[in-house]
Design an enzyme around this catalytic site. Structure first.
Site, mmCIF file in Angstrom:
data_model
loop_
_atom_site.group_PDB
_atom_site.id
_atom_site.type_symbol
_atom_site.label_atom_id
_atom_site.label_comp_id
_atom_site.label_asym_id
_atom_site.label_seq_id
_atom_site.Cartn_x
_atom_site.Cartn_y
_atom_site.Cartn_z
ATOM 1 N N ARG A 13 -0.163 20.484 3.273
ATOM 2 C CA ARG A 13 -1.026 20.016 2.203
ATOM 3 C C ARG A 13 -1.924 20.899 1.342
ATOM 4 O O ARG A 13 -2.735 21.618 2.009
ATOM 5 C CB ARG A 13 -1.868 18.688 2.421
ATOM 6 N N ARG A 28 -11.217 0.677 6.284
ATOM 7 C CA ARG A 28 -10.531 1.123 7.400
ATOM 8 C C ARG A 28 -11.021 0.678 8.669
ATOM 9 O O ARG A 28 -10.752 1.116 9.896
ATOM 10 C CB ARG A 28 -10.842 2.678 7.486
ATOM 11 N N ARG A 84 -7.613 12.398 13.534
ATOM 12 C CA ARG A 84 -7.642 11.366 12.579
ATOM 13 C C ARG A 84 -6.554 10.160 12.976
ATOM 14 O O ARG A 84 -6.499 9.090 12.697
ATOM 15 C CB ARG A 84 -7.358 12.040 11.139
ATOM 16 N N ARG A 94 -7.610 21.215 3.143
ATOM 17 C CA ARG A 94 -8.633 20.468 3.381
ATOM 18 C C ARG A 94 -9.077 20.952 4.876
ATOM 19 O O ARG A 94 -8.362 20.868 5.639
ATOM 20 C CB ARG A 94 -8.199 19.176 3.349
ATOM 21 N N LYS A 113 -0.837 7.468 0.622
ATOM 22 C CA LYS A 113 -1.747 6.581 0.012
ATOM 23 C C LYS A 113 -2.130 7.145 -1.286
ATOM 24 O O LYS A 113 -2.356 6.541 -2.230
ATOM 25 C CB LYS A 113 -3.027 6.358 1.025
#
Ligand code: ADP
Length: 206
Positions: free
Chosen positions: A122, A88, A164, A153, A13
């Site tokens: 990531r 969300r 998540r 992160r 996204k």
């Protein structure tokens, strides 16, 4: 034009919303980035959000809705915006519908398994926000844009990623049907190369 990018964590996204924001010349509003900025600056909002973000949970609706409402009142949002990571939940979507008209919702689709692999690799730049993946970095550990040391992160830890995903399936996925019922939804296959996904996004917005 107001566009929402919907999709599970790690579906790309942020990357796609960033590109679309450049193409259309309208700002990208990422609630994830805004929350991380508050956390970095240790603001009262950041302190309130931190425990939720780091546990892979959603930050309370009132907090993110307030943040978006304030941002939308700024002059650069007058010609439309790209929403990245918002709404969300049902309550967020209902609140947003009262503030702006949504023109298109792009639903980025990807398998849970591919998500876990993407998030394992990531890397993000704490200084300029550049996001990348170890498979593109050739072993480099510094940001190709500004030279800062890239970081992982905290909420990309494998167990937090699974949490998540669970949260996404329970609370965010129902928004697909919500926007489909309004005739606003376009699904975009988010697997494969970034450039291929970009092309699919452009097509979906035409
Ligand atoms: P990703 O899409 O990869 O999960 P984000 O940067 O969009 O990454 O979000 C990171 C975290 O920030 C979320 O797991 C959640 O804790 C918080 N967050 C972001 N956007 C929202 C939102 N709209 N509502 C509640 N929490 C949010």
């Amino acid at each position: 034009m107001n566009v929402i990018f919907l999709g599970p964590p790690g579906s790309g996204k942020g990357t796609q919303a960033h590109k679309t924001s450049q193409d259309l010349g309208i700002p990208r509003l990422s609630t994830g980035d805004m929350l991380r900025e508050h956390m970095k600056n240790d603001t009262p909002l950041g302190r309130e959000a931190r425990a939720f973000v780091e546990a892979g949970q959603l930050v309370p609706d009132g907090v993110v809705i307030g943040m978006i409402r304030e941002r939308l009142a700024e002059p650069d949002c007058a010609q439309g915006v790209i929403f990245d990571g918002f709404p969300r939940t049902d309550a967020q979507a209902e609140a947003l519908a009262k503030i702006v008209r949504i023109d298109r919702v792009l639903n980025l689709t990807i398998e849970d398994e591919a998500i876990v692999n993407r998030m394992k690799g990531r890397r993000v730049c704490p200084a300029c926000g550049f996001t990348s993946h170890t498979s593109w970095l050739d072993g480099k550990e510094d940001c190709p844009k500004c030279g800062e040391n890239l970081t992982i992160r905290k909420d990309d830890a494998p167990e937090t990623v699974l949490e998540r995903l669970k949260v996404y399936h329970a609370q965010t996925k129902p928004l697909i049907a919500y926007y489909q019922a309004q005739g606003l939804l376009e699904s975009v296959d988010s697997g494969g190369d970034v450039a291929d996904v970009e092309e699919r996004v452009r097509k979906a917005l035409r």
